[in-house]
Design an enzyme around this catalytic site. Sequence first.
Site, short mmCIF file in Angstrom:
data_model
loop_
_atom_site.label_atom_id
_atom_site.label_comp_id
_atom_site.label_asym_id
_atom_site.label_seq_id
_atom_site.Cartn_x
_atom_site.Cartn_y
_atom_site.Cartn_z
CG HIS A 1 30.30 42.65 33.61
ND1 HIS A 1 29.78 42.52 32.35
CD2 HIS A 1 31.60 42.99 33.44
CE1 HIS A 1 30.71 42.77 31.45
NE2 HIS A 1 31.84 43.06 32.09
CD GLU B 1 36.16 39.06 32.26
OE1 GLU B 1 36.82 39.47 33.23
OE2 GLU B 1 35.86 39.78 31.29
#
Length: 423
Positions: free
Chosen positions: A272, A49
């Site tokens: 995350h 990402e």
Amino acid sequence: MKPNFSLRLRVFSLNCWGIPYLSKHRADRVKRLGDFLNMESFDLALLQEVWSEQDFQYLRQKLSPTYPAAHYFRSGIIGSGLCVFSKHSIQEITQHIYTLNGYPYMIYHGDWFCGKAVGLLVLHLSGLVLNAYVTHLHAEYNRQKDIYLAHRVAQAWELAQFIHHTSKKADVVLLCGDLNLHPKDLGCRLLKEWTGLHDAYLETRDFKGSEEGCTMVPENCYVSRQELEPFPLGIRIDYVLYKAVSRFYISCKTLKTTIGRDPHSGTPLSDHEALMATLCVRHSPPQQDASPTHGAAERSLLISVLREAWTELDLGMSQAHWWATFAGYVTGVGLLLLVLVCALVAGGGVREIAIMLWAPTVGLVLGAGAVYLFHMQEAKGLCRARAELHHVLGRARDAQDLGPESQPVPLLGQQEGDRAEEQ
């Protein structure tokens, strides 16, 4: 290579949540990520990402003294978001874009536009060949009604097949990334059973981090607590998976995760949690052949997972055919309306109404036609994956029918067998 050969490999993996204009404090988090990676000096940093190539270029420049080798995997319209930084020279690089990746008309999810993929880099470390893979699979937006389940299972199978066919000359295989799969999900079990990869969290004896190894935790200020309400401790969807083949043995000495904050500044690096693993590779001691009972148990588990995956892909294929058929009928109706409109215009009757209907009718035909073509492509992609699973399932059943005398090597360890024969 010396008989007492040993190698320590420190690995970092993180889904960086780097969506331009949408992710909070992105620039600051990228800067702190670069500082952290330079400070820790891992052997490999595998990121997901990193959607902005400018962020990658910034990190590349910042990390170049510590990580001289770097690569950004480009795909799709937006990009795969995958990139790697290495202290060691990268010998080979390639990538595979997943055939199925969501639906283009689900614009607010965006997975289709990203071109989700798996990247591979090959490293030569002290005579050892390391295949390192980084990936990011399709997100799970609704666990109770997962409309992407067939796509996510197909991606897991493609990933497993890609690893299976590209790692036959490797001594060590490493996979890091955001799989968007819980440990007991079908896709995760399929990946592990077919490739033989080991889960660092389950294998290590020294774990420090969030409870149960969760990589999205409610303590993280960037995580929606409402989405994690069914999971009070959080969810584990990011992994470090590995295996050694041939003459080598690999173990996870330590595994750490961040716990909702940056280890140094306190503010999270992402929504995350980061994974930091220390892997040890050494020569494998002579091993006795696996017992027939153990081999039969492995085959039985593999067959069960393959059958479950085949069923899920079959359901997905049926649904894709239904949507393609529906879109085909709508396209046909649109074409009939278009002919009628043309006839009205040519005949001179209710000309104004016919002209008003022209644009919507053309839009209907083009839209329905595009949906038809997409779902036909989806059906063929699912059919291909199902056919591969059917073939493997047939071989596994044949091996099981032969009884204890048959060996699971061709199915569960074909890579290891091929590598041993070469040497």
